[in-house]
Design a protein around this motif. Structure first.
Motif, PDB file in Angstrom:
ATOM      1  N   TYR A 121       1.997  -7.373  -8.025  1.00  0.00           N
ATOM      2  CA  TYR A 121       2.423  -5.980  -7.817  1.00  0.00           C
ATOM      3  C   TYR A 121       2.363  -5.584  -6.352  1.00  0.00           C
ATOM      4  CZ  TYR A 121      -2.191  -3.952  -6.965  1.00  0.00           C
ATOM      5  OH  TYR A 121      -3.384  -3.609  -6.410  1.00  0.00           O
ATOM      6  N   LEU A 122       1.835  -6.452  -5.482  1.00  0.00           N
ATOM      7  CA  LEU A 122       1.794  -6.161  -4.056  1.00  0.00           C
ATOM      8  C   LEU A 122       3.070  -6.616  -3.358  1.00  0.00           C
ATOM      9  CD1 LEU A 122      -1.892  -7.139  -3.245  1.00  0.00           C
ATOM     10  CD2 LEU A 122      -0.959  -4.854  -3.524  1.00  0.00           C
ATOM     11  N   CYS A 123       3.449  -7.887  -3.552  1.00  0.00           N
ATOM     12  CA  CYS A 123       4.647  -8.419  -2.899  1.00  0.00           C
ATOM     13  C   CYS A 123       5.882  -8.391  -3.788  1.00  0.00           C
ATOM     14  CB  CYS A 123       4.391  -9.855  -2.433  1.00  0.00           C
ATOM     15  SG  CYS A 123       4.134 -11.046  -3.773  1.00  0.00           S
ATOM     16  N   PHE A 166      -1.906 -10.044  -9.246  1.00  0.00           N
ATOM     17  CA  PHE A 166      -1.659 -10.049  -7.809  1.00  0.00           C
ATOM     18  C   PHE A 166      -2.050 -11.392  -7.228  1.00  0.00           C
ATOM     19  CE2 PHE A 166      -5.729  -8.195  -8.804  1.00  0.00           C
ATOM     20  CZ  PHE A 166      -6.623  -8.928  -8.048  1.00  0.00           C
ATOM     21  N   HIS A 167      -1.427 -11.722  -6.076  1.00  0.00           N
ATOM     22  CA  HIS A 167      -1.830 -12.899  -5.318  1.00  0.00           C
ATOM     23  C   HIS A 167      -3.065 -12.576  -4.495  1.00  0.00           C
ATOM     24  CE1 HIS A 167       2.633 -13.838  -5.663  1.00  0.00           C
ATOM     25  NE2 HIS A 167       2.054 -14.853  -6.269  1.00  0.00           N
ATOM     26  N   VAL A 168      -3.925 -13.555  -4.346  1.00  0.00           N
ATOM     27  CA  VAL A 168      -5.128 -13.355  -3.530  1.00  0.00           C
ATOM     28  C   VAL A 168      -4.743 -13.118  -2.065  1.00  0.00           C
ATOM     29  CG1 VAL A 168      -7.262 -14.410  -2.755  1.00  0.00           C
ATOM     30  CG2 VAL A 168      -6.477 -14.784  -5.094  1.00  0.00           C
ATOM     31  N   THR A 169      -3.793 -13.872  -1.573  1.00  0.00           N
ATOM     32  CA  THR A 169      -3.443 -13.795  -0.146  1.00  0.00           C
ATOM     33  C   THR A 169      -2.633 -12.554   0.202  1.00  0.00           C
ATOM     34  OG1 THR A 169      -1.479 -15.105  -0.616  1.00  0.00           O
ATOM     35  CG2 THR A 169      -3.443 -16.295   0.081  1.00  0.00           C
ATOM     36  N   CYS A 170      -2.018 -11.918  -0.794  1.00  0.00           N
ATOM     37  CA  CYS A 170      -1.212 -10.736  -0.495  1.00  0.00           C
ATOM     38  C   CYS A 170      -2.079  -9.587   0.024  1.00  0.00           C
ATOM     39  CB  CYS A 170      -0.445 -10.297  -1.739  1.00  0.00           C
ATOM     40  SG  CYS A 170       0.937 -11.375  -2.154  1.00  0.00           S
ATOM     41  N   ALA A 171      -3.336  -9.501  -0.407  1.00  0.00           N
ATOM     42  CA  ALA A 171      -4.213  -8.425   0.044  1.00  0.00           C
ATOM     43  C   ALA A 171      -4.418  -8.492   1.556  1.00  0.00           C
ATOM     44  CB  ALA A 171      -5.547  -8.524  -0.684  1.00  0.00           C
ATOM     45  N   TYR A 213      -1.391  -7.405   3.612  1.00  0.00           N
ATOM     46  CA  TYR A 213      -1.205  -5.961   3.710  1.00  0.00           C
ATOM     47  C   TYR A 213      -2.340  -5.296   4.470  1.00  0.00           C
ATOM     48  CZ  TYR A 213       2.792  -5.809   0.578  1.00  0.00           C
ATOM     49  OH  TYR A 213       4.030  -5.956   0.043  1.00  0.00           O
ATOM     50  N   GLY A 214      -3.170  -6.080   5.147  1.00  0.00           N
ATOM     51  CA  GLY A 214      -4.216  -5.516   5.983  1.00  0.00           C
ATOM     52  C   GLY A 214      -5.445  -5.079   5.247  1.00  0.00           C
ATOM     53  N   LEU A 215      -5.686  -5.573   4.068  1.00  0.00           N
ATOM     54  CA  LEU A 215      -6.866  -5.202   3.296  1.00  0.00           C
ATOM     55  C   LEU A 215      -8.044  -6.096   3.667  1.00  0.00           C
ATOM     56  CD1 LEU A 215      -5.141  -4.717  -0.145  1.00  0.00           C
ATOM     57  CD2 LEU A 215      -5.478  -3.061   1.677  1.00  0.00           C
ATOM     58  N   GLU A 216      -9.233  -5.593   3.424  1.00  0.00           N
ATOM     59  CA  GLU A 216     -10.444  -6.307   3.818  1.00  0.00           C
ATOM     60  C   GLU A 216     -10.892  -7.236   2.706  1.00  0.00           C
ATOM     61  OE1 GLU A 216     -13.635  -4.350   6.205  1.00  0.00           O
ATOM     62  OE2 GLU A 216     -14.769  -4.692   4.386  1.00  0.00           O
ATOM     63  N   SER A 239      -0.550   1.162   2.756  1.00  0.00           N
ATOM     64  CA  SER A 239       0.867   1.249   2.414  1.00  0.00           C
ATOM     65  C   SER A 239       1.131   0.859   0.980  1.00  0.00           C
ATOM     66  CB  SER A 239       1.676   0.327   3.336  1.00  0.00           C
ATOM     67  OG  SER A 239       1.233  -1.001   3.198  1.00  0.00           O
ATOM     68  N   VAL A 240       0.123   0.387   0.278  1.00  0.00           N
ATOM     69  CA  VAL A 240       0.266  -0.011  -1.115  1.00  0.00           C
ATOM     70  C   VAL A 240      -0.532   0.940  -1.970  1.00  0.00           C
ATOM     71  CG1 VAL A 240       0.015  -1.877  -2.759  1.00  0.00           C
ATOM     72  CG2 VAL A 240       0.482  -2.377  -0.377  1.00  0.00           C
ATOM     73  N   SER A 241       0.005   1.413  -3.065  1.00  0.00           N
ATOM     74  CA  SER A 241      -0.646   2.431  -3.853  1.00  0.00           C
ATOM     75  C   SER A 241      -1.730   1.886  -4.745  1.00  0.00           C
ATOM     76  CB  SER A 241       0.394   3.161  -4.702  1.00  0.00           C
ATOM     77  OG  SER A 241       1.026   2.241  -5.566  1.00  0.00           O
ATOM     78  N   CYS A 242      -1.651   0.637  -5.102  1.00  0.00           N
ATOM     79  CA  CYS A 242      -2.663   0.057  -5.984  1.00  0.00           C
ATOM     80  C   CYS A 242      -3.091  -1.275  -5.427  1.00  0.00           C
ATOM     81  CB  CYS A 242      -2.112  -0.103  -7.400  1.00  0.00           C
ATOM     82  SG  CYS A 242      -3.300  -0.777  -8.577  1.00  0.00           S
ATOM     83  N   VAL A 243      -4.220  -1.281  -4.722  1.00  0.00           N
ATOM     84  CA  VAL A 243      -4.729  -2.489  -4.084  1.00  0.00           C
ATOM     85  C   VAL A 243      -5.974  -2.918  -4.839  1.00  0.00           C
ATOM     86  CG1 VAL A 243      -5.474  -3.515  -1.937  1.00  0.00           C
ATOM     87  CG2 VAL A 243      -3.863  -1.623  -1.931  1.00  0.00           C
TER      88      VAL A 243
END
Length: 542
Positions: A201-203, A222-227, A230-233, A265-269
C-alpha cells in the motif's frame, strides 16, 4: 613472475600468524610449564598446531556441511535496505554505534556502510573492501526478488538471484544459511503464492513478497524497504532482541503518535512486524513496542517463551550465541598428533589438547569465523584442503578423463557430419531452385546473355546505372520512365519479365530515353543511335 600457489602447496605451508592474544596466552602457558619443569612451547610449534587444526576443521566442515549449517541456523533477523547516510549508520540495523570487534565498514565500490556482524564480515580486510554486489556484479545493476527497491545491502540467494538481507530477515519463510557470513539467502521456494500476490500500500506495486500487519483483524500489506524509501525511521538496536518473532503494525494499530505522522507523504505507514499470512494471524499475540515519538516506523520485537520462533536475533547480540564452542573430534586430534610426531615436545598430547581447547574458545569469540584469511576471503568457492591422492584415485580420475575425451571426440565427429549434411542439403536446394526457375522462366538465361552482350556494346557505360537526380535535376521531368542496365538485371532476378518482348522493350526504352533527352550533337545521343543499330539483330534472335 608470481604464480598463485596450488591448494596442495598451501596445505603444506603454515599460514597461521600469531596475534597479541595468542602471544599472551602462550606466554602464560609457558610460565606454567616452566614451574612444572617442562620446556617452553615455541611460537613456531604453536602456529603449526593452530594451522593444522584450522585446515582439518575446514576440511571436515566442507565435506559435511549439513552437520554445521542446519535449517535452524538460517533464520536470523537483520536490517538491510537503506543507503548509507552522512552519519555513517549501518544500512542494515540503522545504528551508528560500533565496537572494536564490530566496526562499521564501507564498501569501496558503492559506499555501503554496514556493521561487521550485520553483513557478515568477520575480518576487516587490508586494503579495499567490496560488498557482495560490487564483488560479483560491479557494473550490472541487481534487483531484489522480494521487493522493488534496488539500493541497500544485497546478498545472493541459493538460486543465484539477489535479495536484501532485510527482506530475507522479515519475510517469514526466508533466512540465511551461514550465520557468520550472512549468506546465501534461502527459503524462496517456501514462500506461498498468496504472499507473492500481496499489494504494497506504500508503493502500490504487486512486486516481490510483502509482509502484513500483525493485528488479527488487519490485513494491510507492505514491503519492508518501502518504509525507508519514504523517509520513515527503521531502527534496530544491536543486542535488542534475544530471539523470536519480529512484529510490524500499520499506523492504525501501532503505538506511534499520529501527530508525528502528519508531515509524512503516506497516509498509512506501518510499524514493523514479521508476521505470517492469513493462516498465521490467529497465532500472533499482542505486540509490545518501545515508545518513540520521533520515528514514523519502529520495530516491535517479541522474545519467545520456548526456544525462539522462526527468526532468531543472534546477529544483533554483542556476542555470538551458539550451542557452544566447536569441539575437535578424536579423528582430527589423532591426525594432528601424527602430523607433529617428529617434533620434540614434552607432554605432547597435553599440549595439543590445550591448544585445541584454546582454538575452540577463539573460534567462538570470532563468531565461528575461520582463523585463516585465505579460507575467509573465499568462503563459498574455496575447496577443502587437498588430500594426497592414492593410485586408485588417480586411476579413476584418469578413466573419467578418457571417457570425457572420447565423448568430446564423438561430439566433434557428429558436428562434422551435421555440417556435411547441411552443406549437401544447401547444394541440393540451390540445384532444385535452378531447375524450377528454368521450367517457370525458360527465357531468363537467354535474357541475361543478351543483356550482357548489349552492355558490352556500351563501352563508356553511359547507361550502366540510373541517372542521378542531383547531377541531372531535370532528367526525371522529361523522362517519365527511366531505365538502365542495372535496373534490368535486378528485374530479371525478380522474375519481372514474363516474355522476351517485355525485355526487348526495356532495352529500346534505355536507348530511346537517351536519344530523347540528349541533343543529336552530343556524344551520348550518337552512342545511343549506334547502340540501337547493333542491338536490334541480337534482340531479334531472342
Amino acid at each position: 613472475r608470481f604464480t598463485e600457489p596450488m591448494e596442495a602447496d598451501l596445505a603444506k605451508q603454515v599460514e597461521y600468524d600469531m596475534d597479541e592474544q595468542d602471544k599472551l596466552w602462550l606466554d602464560m602457558v609457558n610460565a606454567e610449564r616452566k614451574r612444572e619443569g617442562h620446556a617452553a612451547i615455541s611460537y613456531e610449534v604453536f602456529e603449526i598446531v593452530m594451522d593444522k587444526i584450522e585446515k582439518e576443521w575446514f576440511d571436515l566442515v566442507s565435506r559435511s556441511p549439513i552437520l554445521f549449517f542446519e535449517s535452524g541456523t538460517r533464520n536470523i533477523p537483520k536490517r538491510t535496505n537503506a543507503m548509507p547516510n552522512e552519519d555513517s549508520k549501518c544500512a542494515i540495523c540503522d545504528d551508528g554505534e560500533c565496537e572494536n570487534s564490530n566496526a562499521i565498514v564501507f564498501c569501496d565500490g558503492c559506499n555501503l556502510a554496514v556493521h561487521q556482524d550485520c553483513y557478515g564480515v568477520p575480518y576487516i580486510p587490508e586494503g579495499q573492501w567490496l560488498c557482495r554486489k560490487c564483488t560479483v556484479s560491479p557494473d550490472k545493476p541487481v534487483t531484489c526478488v522480494l521487493c522493488p527497491n534496488s539500493y541497500g545491502a544485497f546478498k545472493q540467494t541459493t538460486t543465484g538471484q539477489w535479495a536484501h538481507l532485510l527482506c530475507a530477515i522479515w519475510v517469514p519463510e526466508t533466512g540465511v544459511v551461514n550465520t557468520v557470513y550472512m549468506e546465501p539467502v534461502d527459503g524462496l521456494e517456501a514462500i506461498p503464492k498468496s504472499r507473492w500476490k500481496l499489494l504494497c500500500y506504500l508503493c502500490k506495486k504487486r512486486v516481490g513478497a510483502c509482509i502484513q500487519c500483525a493485528n488479527r483483524t488487519c490485513y494491510t500489506a507492505f514491503h519492508v524497504t518501502c518504509a525507508r524509501e519514504y523517509g520513515l525511521e527503521l531502527k534496530m538496536k544491536q543486542g535488542l532482541a534475544a530471539g523470536g518473532d519480529l512484529k510490524a503494525y500499520c499506523d492504525k494499530h501501532g503505538e506511534v503518535s499520529r501527530e508525528s505522522r502528519c508531515s509524512a507523504s503516506v497516509s498509512c505507514v506501518c510499524e514493523k512486524t514479521l508476521t505470517t499470512l492469513d493462516d498465521d494471524k490467529s497465532k500472533a499475540g499482542p505486540a509490545t513496542a518501545p515508545h518513540s515519538s520521533s520515528g514514523l516506523l519502529k520495530l516491535t520485537l517479541r522474545v519467545p517463551t520456548k526456544g525462539g520462533g522462526r527468526k532468531s536475533a543472534r546477529a544483533y547480540k554483542s556476542s555470538f550465541n551458539s550451542s557452544g564452542p566447536p569441539v575437535i573430534p578424536a579423528k582430527i586430534f589423532d591426525r594432528i598428533m601424527s602430523y607433529i610426531s617428529k617434533l620434540k615436545l614434552v607432554a605432547k598430547k597435553d599440549v595439543v589438547n590445550l591448544v585445541c581447547r584454546y582454538w575452540s574458545l577463539k573460534r567462538e569469540a570470532r563468531r565461528g569465523a575461520p582463523l585463516l584469511k585465505r579460507i575467509h576471503l573465499e568462503p563459498w568457492t574455496a575447496s577443502a584442503t587437498s588430500r594426497q591422492q592414492t593410485e586408485q584415485d588417480k586411476a579413476e580420475k584418469l578413466g573419467l578423463i578418457r571417457l570425457l575425451r572420447n565423448d568430446l571426440e564423438k561430439v566433434r565427429m557428429l558436428t562434422e557430419l551435421v555440417r556435411k549434411r547441411e552443406k549437401k542439403k544447401l547444394e541440393r536446394a540451390n540445384h532444385l531452385k535452378k531447375v524450377v526457375e528454368g521450367l517457370l522462366f525458360p527465357k531468363e538465361d537467354a535474357m541475361r546473355q543478351v543483356l550482357q552482350a548489349v552492355k558490352s556494346l556500351d563501352k563508356p557505360g553511359y547507361f550502366a546505372q540510373p541517372v542521378s537526380r542531383e547531377q541531372v535535376p531535370d532528367y526525371h521531368d522529361i523522362i517519365k520512365f527511366p531505365m538502365d542496365w542495372a535496373t534490368m538485371s535486378a528485374k530479371i532476378d525478380r522474375h519481372e519479365y514474363p516474355t522476351a518482348l517485355d525485355f526487348s522493350d526495356d532495352v529500346r526504352l534505355v536507348i530511346n530515353n537517351a536519344r530523347r533527352y540528349n541533343k543529336p550533337t552530343t556524344p551520348i545521343h550518337r552512342a545511343a543511335v549506334k547502340l540501337l543499330e547493333s542491338a536490334e539483330p541480337i534482340l531479334a534472335e531472342l
